[in-house]
Design an enzyme around this catalytic site. Structure first.
Site, mmCIF file in Angstrom:
data_model
loop_
_atom_site.group_PDB
_atom_site.id
_atom_site.type_symbol
_atom_site.label_atom_id
_atom_site.label_comp_id
_atom_site.label_asym_id
_atom_site.label_seq_id
_atom_site.Cartn_x
_atom_site.Cartn_y
_atom_site.Cartn_z
ATOM 1 N N LYS A 107 -39.003 -8.752 78.903
ATOM 2 C CA LYS A 107 -40.038 -9.231 79.833
ATOM 3 C C LYS A 107 -39.870 -8.503 81.155
ATOM 4 O O LYS A 107 -38.755 -8.112 81.512
ATOM 5 C CB LYS A 107 -39.897 -10.742 80.059
ATOM 6 C CG LYS A 107 -41.163 -11.393 80.564
ATOM 7 C CD LYS A 107 -42.112 -11.700 79.429
ATOM 8 C CE LYS A 107 -43.400 -12.317 79.910
ATOM 9 N NZ LYS A 107 -44.184 -12.856 78.793
HETATM 10 P P1 NAD Z 1 -53.710 -15.476 84.134
HETATM 11 O O1 NAD Z 1 -53.194 -14.882 85.381
HETATM 12 O O2 NAD Z 1 -54.840 -14.814 83.419
HETATM 13 O O3 NAD Z 1 -54.153 -16.994 84.359
HETATM 14 C C1 NAD Z 1 -53.382 -17.955 84.984
HETATM 15 C C2 NAD Z 1 -54.333 -18.995 85.533
HETATM 16 O O4 NAD Z 1 -53.574 -20.088 86.057
HETATM 17 C C3 NAD Z 1 -55.213 -18.473 86.660
HETATM 18 O O5 NAD Z 1 -56.547 -18.864 86.465
HETATM 19 C C4 NAD Z 1 -54.612 -19.118 87.893
HETATM 20 O O6 NAD Z 1 -55.563 -19.324 88.938
HETATM 21 C C5 NAD Z 1 -54.095 -20.420 87.321
HETATM 22 N N1 NAD Z 1 -53.043 -21.029 88.144
HETATM 23 C C6 NAD Z 1 -52.088 -20.424 88.880
HETATM 24 N N2 NAD Z 1 -51.339 -21.330 89.510
HETATM 25 C C7 NAD Z 1 -51.821 -22.528 89.166
HETATM 26 C C8 NAD Z 1 -51.469 -23.871 89.493
HETATM 27 N N3 NAD Z 1 -50.463 -24.124 90.317
HETATM 28 N N4 NAD Z 1 -52.184 -24.867 88.940
HETATM 29 C C9 NAD Z 1 -53.208 -24.613 88.097
HETATM 30 N N5 NAD Z 1 -53.583 -23.379 87.760
HETATM 31 C C10 NAD Z 1 -52.902 -22.350 88.286
HETATM 32 O O7 NAD Z 1 -52.434 -15.639 83.172
HETATM 33 P P2 NAD Z 1 -52.399 -15.764 81.595
HETATM 34 O O8 NAD Z 1 -52.227 -14.392 81.039
HETATM 35 O O9 NAD Z 1 -53.507 -16.632 81.139
HETATM 36 O O10 NAD Z 1 -51.007 -16.511 81.406
HETATM 37 C C11 NAD Z 1 -50.867 -17.920 81.531
HETATM 38 C C12 NAD Z 1 -49.605 -18.356 80.815
HETATM 39 O O11 NAD Z 1 -49.663 -17.923 79.458
HETATM 40 C C13 NAD Z 1 -48.302 -17.772 81.374
HETATM 41 O O12 NAD Z 1 -47.266 -18.723 81.218
HETATM 42 C C14 NAD Z 1 -48.030 -16.597 80.448
HETATM 43 O O13 NAD Z 1 -46.652 -16.252 80.391
HETATM 44 C C15 NAD Z 1 -48.506 -17.165 79.137
HETATM 45 N N6 NAD Z 1 -48.845 -16.154 78.124
HETATM 46 C C16 NAD Z 1 -49.809 -15.221 78.340
HETATM 47 C C17 NAD Z 1 -50.112 -14.303 77.343
HETATM 48 C C18 NAD Z 1 -51.224 -13.305 77.471
HETATM 49 O O14 NAD Z 1 -51.551 -12.648 76.466
HETATM 50 N N7 NAD Z 1 -51.856 -13.145 78.616
HETATM 51 C C19 NAD Z 1 -49.386 -14.305 76.138
HETATM 52 C C20 NAD Z 1 -48.405 -15.286 75.948
HETATM 53 C C21 NAD Z 1 -48.148 -16.196 76.951
#
Ligand code: NAD
Length: 476
Positions: A107
């Protein structure tokens, strides 16, 4: 965020690992080898921006190299730190093992608030970070392959891929150095939606077994289930959209940075998403009640809670008040080890992160294979498949003529059946298969072992066993 007396994210992951490994019969040395993070590289680099040099701190952590390349996203957030990156790298090891993606766990993260920079500045920062990592083979098609995570997406992956290609001009496999790229830069159809789509497939598999549904105190199917989602970013948006558009679930709450929207009769996910993209927050959105204290909405009555933003949001401070009988961890680490214990005692069923959000790495695996094979999935088979289907249709049409009014083929059937699968359909099929099989492996352990009470422990048991087998096969 986490109550003060809680372990850190990495400690939380280790505690969960320890709970599971105590039920296994591994030599202590091997147990330790699997648990520890192999290496974390910290880099500080300067970029000249707005007339002065700004220094940025980034990390790339390699948790386990029992399989190579190692794989894991790159996160851009001001809160990124070594502990978090190591916790996320460990989760990647277990996640890849569970869904049989042939990678070790890694990561990366950069301490930056991407919203403070314009696109041109972000490109320079990303390229410089990629340069620092690629220089040390921490970005490399056969050694370390990043992907998007919080704060990054297709755009950043395209910059990283291009930066690597510029540094390795004769590497024919250069595109495979990173996944999550846009389609025109070597990406794959269905990668953007993959993690949210995987959450949908995970829930569908959960609802296929009435025993599992009953364990959560629920009944029936996904149809009509009330959902609250935290974070309407890549993962949260796609999960919420697919579950409401395709499975009849009702998204009643959406929690974002600036508070939460609540509407018991259901929110228009696309409408909220467009509002969020345009205004940078959810406040002011019509057709819903806005709660300034967003996190409190996680405690509202619902059937399924989907934390899809940050780690540690369900912790010792609020776990006892969470009413959802089913939580699916779309984010990584949203439930702390302490909260996990409280929820387990309450009988809440948790579909754990290492499984629930594995759709991303699964489709990243397909993208990496596509890049290495230099051909789009389906390109060789599609028309041949259509030609064979045409033979069946011709025969059915002959029957149709023969039977007269007694039977006729519906035009929808004919059109659907004739069409050969394109890349997107193949990717979704591969993802669905992966999510089903991985869930079934957890379910078998959950139902067959009296000492396993929850899906998380079951997930750890399945994945640790696979990692241990790899190490044994290597003669370690
Ligand atoms: P992203 O940046 O696209 O979205 C995150 C969202 O959460 C945003 O809309 C942001 O405004 C919101 N956010 C931030 N702080 C917040 C808070 N305090 N309260 C409520 N909402 C809040 O990120 P993502 O890629 O969707 O990732 C989200 C989670 O999923 C992370 O934990 C990431 O590790 C996990 N994840 C992502 C992927 C991927 O393919 N993108 C894969 C596996 C796991």
């Amino acid at each position: 965020m986490s109550a003060r007396n809680e372990p850190s994210f990495r400690e939380s992951v280790d505690l969960m690992f320890n709970r599971a490994v105590a039920l296994m019969d591994l030599p202590p040395g091997l147990e330790e080898k699997i648990r520890v993070c192999n290496a974390t590289y910290t880099v500080r680099f300067g970029v000249r921006l707005r007339g002065q040099i700004q220094t940025f701190t980034g990390y790339r952590s390699v948790h386990s190299e029992h399989m190579e390349p190692v794989k894991g996203g790159i996160r851009f957030a001001p809160t990124v730190n070594q502990d978090e990156v190591e916790a996320l790298a460990a989760l990647m090891t277990y996640k890849c093992a569970l869904v049989e993606a042939p990678f070790g766990g890694s990561k990366g993260g950069l301490c930056i608030d991407p919203r403070e920079y314009d696109e041109h500045e972000l490109e320079r920062i990303t390229r410089r970070f990629a340069y620092e990592l690629a220089k040390r083979d921490l970005i490399h098609p056969s050694q370390n392959v990043p992907a998007p995570d919080m704060g990054t997406g297709e755009r950043e992956m395209a910059w990283i891929a291009d930066q690597y290609a510029r540094m390795n001009t004769t590497d024919i496999n250069a595109k495979a150095c990173v996944t999550g790229k846009p389609l025109n830069a070597g990406g794959i159809s269905g990668r953007v939606e993959a993690t949210g789509r995987g959450v949908q497939y995970a829930l569908r598999e959960f609802f296929r077994d009435v025993r599992d549904v009953e364990k959560a105190g629920l009944s029936g199917s996904l149809d009509g289930k009330r959902i609250i989602v935290q974070g309407l970013g890549n993962v949260g948006y796609h999960a919420a959209k697919f579950l409401s558009d395709e499975d009849g679930a009702r998204v009643i709450g959406i929690i974002e940075r600036d508070g939460a929207l609540f509407n018991p009769s259901g929110l228009d996910v696309d409408g909220v998403h467009q509002w969020l993209t345009k205004h940078g927050g959810v406040s002011g959105y019509p057709d819903a009640t806005h709660h300034a204290e967003g996190e409190a909405v996680m405690e509202e009555e619902c059937d399924i809670l989907i934390p899809a933003a940050l780690e540690g949001v369900i912790n010792l401070a609020n776990a006892a008040r969470i009413k959802a009988p089913l939580i699916i961890e779309a984010a990584n680490g949203p439930v702390t080890a302490g909260a996990d214990e409280i929820l387990r005692e309450k009988g809440t069923v948790i579909i754990p992160d290492m499984y629930a959000n594995a759709g991303g790495v699964t489709v990243s695996y397909f993208e990496w294979v596509k890049n290495l094979s230099h051909i789009r999935f389906g390109r060789m088979q599609r028309r041949q498949e259509e030609a064979r289907h045409q033979l069946v249709i011709d025969e059915l049409e002959r029957l149709d003529r023969y039977l007269g009014d007694a039977w006729s083929m519906t035009p929808e059937f004919k059109n659907k059946y004739l069409r050969g699968a394109d890349e997107l359909e193949l990717v979704r099929s591969g993802l669905d298969d992966t999510m089903r099989i991985a869930y079934q492996s957890m379910r078998d352990v959950w139902h067959s072992r009296a000492d396993v009470q929850d899906l998380r422990t079951a997930a750890y048991l399945v994945s640790i066993d696979k990692v241990a087998s790899s190490y044994r096969a290597k003669g370690l």
